[in-house]
Design a protein around this motif. Structure first.
Motif, PDB file in Angstrom:
ATOM      1  N   SER A 156       0.840  -1.198   0.000  1.00 56.37           N
ATOM      2  CA  SER A 156       0.000   0.000   0.000  1.00 56.37           C
ATOM      3  C   SER A 156       0.881   1.255   0.000  1.00 56.37           C
ATOM      4  O   SER A 156       1.926   1.289   0.670  1.00 56.37           O
ATOM      5  CB  SER A 156      -0.921   0.016   1.222  1.00 56.37           C
ATOM      6  OG  SER A 156      -0.178   0.219   2.414  1.00 56.37           O
ATOM      7  N   PRO A 157       0.512   2.299  -0.756  1.00 53.24           N
ATOM      8  CA  PRO A 157       1.308   3.540  -0.789  1.00 53.24           C
ATOM      9  C   PRO A 157       1.525   4.128   0.600  1.00 53.24           C
ATOM     10  O   PRO A 157       2.587   4.693   0.883  1.00 53.24           O
ATOM     11  CB  PRO A 157       0.462   4.465  -1.667  1.00 53.24           C
ATOM     12  CG  PRO A 157      -0.311   3.539  -2.550  1.00 53.24           C
ATOM     13  CD  PRO A 157      -0.642   2.357  -1.691  1.00 53.24           C
ATOM     14  N   ARG A 158       0.550   3.989   1.466  1.00 54.73           N
ATOM     15  CA  ARG A 158       0.664   4.526   2.822  1.00 54.73           C
ATOM     16  C   ARG A 158       1.795   3.828   3.591  1.00 54.73           C
ATOM     17  O   ARG A 158       2.529   4.463   4.348  1.00 54.73           O
ATOM     18  CB  ARG A 158      -0.670   4.348   3.545  1.00 54.73           C
ATOM     19  CG  ARG A 158      -0.733   4.935   4.960  1.00 54.73           C
ATOM     20  CD  ARG A 158      -2.149   4.749   5.504  1.00 54.73           C
ATOM     21  NE  ARG A 158      -2.274   5.115   6.896  1.00 54.73           N
ATOM     22  CZ  ARG A 158      -2.432   6.342   7.339  1.00 54.73           C
ATOM     23  NH1 ARG A 158      -2.484   7.342   6.474  1.00 54.73           N
ATOM     24  NH2 ARG A 158      -2.543   6.582   8.631  1.00 54.73           N
ATOM     25  N   HIS A 159       1.920   2.511   3.391  1.00 50.22           N
ATOM     26  CA  HIS A 159       2.986   1.789   4.092  1.00 50.22           C
ATOM     27  C   HIS A 159       4.359   2.157   3.540  1.00 50.22           C
ATOM     28  O   HIS A 159       5.341   2.162   4.280  1.00 50.22           O
ATOM     29  CB  HIS A 159       2.780   0.278   3.992  1.00 50.22           C
ATOM     30  CG  HIS A 159       3.713  -0.492   4.875  1.00 50.22           C
ATOM     31  ND1 HIS A 159       4.994  -0.825   4.499  1.00 50.22           N
ATOM     32  CD2 HIS A 159       3.560  -0.958   6.142  1.00 50.22           C
ATOM     33  CE1 HIS A 159       5.583  -1.479   5.474  1.00 50.22           C
ATOM     34  NE2 HIS A 159       4.749  -1.564   6.486  1.00 50.22           N
ATOM     35  N   VAL A 160       4.449   2.462   2.263  1.00 50.71           N
ATOM     36  CA  VAL A 160       5.720   2.908   1.685  1.00 50.71           C
ATOM     37  C   VAL A 160       6.198   4.162   2.408  1.00 50.71           C
ATOM     38  O   VAL A 160       7.360   4.267   2.814  1.00 50.71           O
ATOM     39  CB  VAL A 160       5.575   3.176   0.179  1.00 50.71           C
ATOM     40  CG1 VAL A 160       6.839   3.826  -0.380  1.00 50.71           C
ATOM     41  CG2 VAL A 160       5.282   1.872  -0.569  1.00 50.71           C
ATOM     42  N   ASP A 161       5.304   5.121   2.598  1.00 53.14           N
ATOM     43  CA  ASP A 161       5.651   6.345   3.325  1.00 53.14           C
ATOM     44  C   ASP A 161       6.010   6.019   4.772  1.00 53.14           C
ATOM     45  O   ASP A 161       6.930   6.615   5.346  1.00 53.14           O
ATOM     46  CB  ASP A 161       4.483   7.326   3.292  1.00 53.14           C
ATOM     47  CG  ASP A 161       4.217   7.884   1.902  1.00 53.14           C
ATOM     48  OD1 ASP A 161       5.149   7.882   1.074  1.00 53.14           O
ATOM     49  OD2 ASP A 161       3.075   8.300   1.637  1.00 53.14           O
ATOM     50  N   PHE A 162       5.279   5.096   5.352  1.00 53.85           N
ATOM     51  CA  PHE A 162       5.524   4.722   6.739  1.00 53.85           C
ATOM     52  C   PHE A 162       6.898   4.086   6.915  1.00 53.85           C
ATOM     53  O   PHE A 162       7.639   4.425   7.847  1.00 53.85           O
ATOM     54  CB  PHE A 162       4.435   3.751   7.205  1.00 53.85           C
ATOM     55  CG  PHE A 162       4.686   3.156   8.559  1.00 53.85           C
ATOM     56  CD1 PHE A 162       4.714   3.955   9.689  1.00 53.85           C
ATOM     57  CD2 PHE A 162       4.896   1.788   8.703  1.00 53.85           C
ATOM     58  CE1 PHE A 162       4.952   3.402  10.949  1.00 53.85           C
ATOM     59  CE2 PHE A 162       5.124   1.232   9.944  1.00 53.85           C
ATOM     60  CZ  PHE A 162       5.150   2.044  11.075  1.00 53.85           C
ATOM     61  N   TYR A 163       7.256   3.177   6.023  1.00 50.59           N
ATOM     62  CA  TYR A 163       8.544   2.506   6.164  1.00 50.59           C
ATOM     63  C   TYR A 163       9.695   3.497   6.020  1.00 50.59           C
ATOM     64  O   TYR A 163      10.701   3.412   6.730  1.00 50.59           O
ATOM     65  CB  TYR A 163       8.661   1.384   5.134  1.00 50.59           C
ATOM     66  CG  TYR A 163       9.856   0.489   5.368  1.00 50.59           C
ATOM     67  CD1 TYR A 163       9.921  -0.341   6.481  1.00 50.59           C
ATOM     68  CD2 TYR A 163      10.933   0.492   4.480  1.00 50.59           C
ATOM     69  CE1 TYR A 163      11.021  -1.144   6.701  1.00 50.59           C
ATOM     70  CE2 TYR A 163      12.035  -0.314   4.695  1.00 50.59           C
ATOM     71  CZ  TYR A 163      12.078  -1.137   5.802  1.00 50.59           C
ATOM     72  OH  TYR A 163      13.169  -1.927   6.036  1.00 50.59           O
ATOM     73  N   ARG A 164       9.552   4.442   5.115  1.00 45.78           N
ATOM     74  CA  ARG A 164      10.574   5.481   4.984  1.00 45.78           C
ATOM     75  C   ARG A 164      10.673   6.309   6.260  1.00 45.78           C
ATOM     76  O   ARG A 164      11.775   6.680   6.693  1.00 45.78           O
ATOM     77  CB  ARG A 164      10.250   6.375   3.791  1.00 45.78           C
ATOM     78  CG  ARG A 164      10.482   5.695   2.438  1.00 45.78           C
ATOM     79  CD  ARG A 164      10.045   6.559   1.290  1.00 45.78           C
ATOM     80  NE  ARG A 164      10.359   5.935   0.002  1.00 45.78           N
ATOM     81  CZ  ARG A 164       9.648   6.091  -1.093  1.00 45.78           C
ATOM     82  NH1 ARG A 164       8.566   6.861  -1.083  1.00 45.78           N
ATOM     83  NH2 ARG A 164      10.001   5.489  -2.222  1.00 45.78           N
ATOM     84  N   LEU A 165       9.531   6.591   6.866  1.00 45.48           N
ATOM     85  CA  LEU A 165       9.529   7.331   8.128  1.00 45.48           C
ATOM     86  C   LEU A 165      10.254   6.548   9.219  1.00 45.48           C
ATOM     87  O   LEU A 165      11.042   7.115   9.985  1.00 45.48           O
ATOM     88  CB  LEU A 165       8.084   7.611   8.556  1.00 45.48           C
ATOM     89  CG  LEU A 165       7.896   8.282   9.921  1.00 45.48           C
ATOM     90  CD1 LEU A 165       8.484   9.692   9.914  1.00 45.48           C
ATOM     91  CD2 LEU A 165       6.406   8.316  10.299  1.00 45.48           C
TER      92      LEU A 165
END
Length: 211
Positions: free
Chosen positions: A107-116
């Motif tokens: 999910s795109p949201r998890h991509v941002d989360f993992y980078r965070l």
């Protein structure tokens, strides 16, 4: 246990509701701007209230990030925690768990989360530990529970060593998923990973001793 989750029959107090609202707002801003790019003033501006209120609930920007990571981990696995693999066969149980993992991580949201998480843990070490405890470790425990249930049902030999299989299985798929989505920036569908899931399940079932 997370302070965010109460019994379904209990009503959050005004203080708890305010804390949660701050956390939800901060989570979205951290995902959008990262740890370095986000100021406490920006959070106050978006959520209302004052910096004193945020400091009272979370202590510091670093502590707030840790709380955000825990909250987002729990949010990502809400559906996963409803899975019941106690009565299914091993192959089906592994498919359910791994398919859910793929759905979350792609999910795109998890991509941002993992980078965070990666960027934040470099500055706030507790971020990495919090992510592990409320993320990967939950998946490890779910896989181990499935394997242990199979052993108790007599479908896996009693003397089979199981402890290392869950992290190996999780890490193999998770590493591939994050490489594709985070590092390479690819947009992937869950269906694209079915062959890999099937291959991993085949390797696991061949590895396990049958009675």
């Amino acid at each position: 246990m997370s302070q965010l989750h109460r019994s379904p029959t209990s009503t959050p107090t005004r203080s708890e509701e305010k804390r949660r609202n701050l956390l939800v707002t901060a989570s979205e801003l951290f995902l959008q701007q990262g740890y370095d790019g986000l100021s406490m003033d920006a959070i106050v501006s978006a959520a209302g209230g004052s910096k004193a209120t945020i400091y009272r609930y979370f202590g510091s920007k670093a502590d707030l990030l840790v709380a955000v990571v825990e909250y987002l981990c729990e949010d990502f696995i809400l559906e996963f925690k409803q899975l019941d693999t106690s009565r299914v066969e091993l192959t089906e149980g592994l498919q359910l768990i791994l398919q859910n993992l793929v759905a979350v991580v792609t999910s795109p949201r998890h991509v941002d989360f993992y980078r965070l998480v990666v960027n934040g843990s470099a500055q706030v070490p507790q971020v990495g530990q919090t992510w592990y405890e409320h993320g990967p470790r939950v998946w490890h425990q779910s896989i181990f529970s499935l394997l242990e249930q199979q052993r108790q049902r007599g479908l896996i030999a009693a003397d089979t060593y199981l402890s290392e299989l869950p992290p190996i299985l999780f890490d193999a798929l998770f590493s591939h998923l994050t490489t594709r989505t985070v590092m390479l920036g690819q947009t992937c569908t869950a269906q694209a990973f079915e062959p890999m899931i099937n291959e991993l399940i085949t390797l696991v079932t061949q590895r396990l001793k049958t009675p």
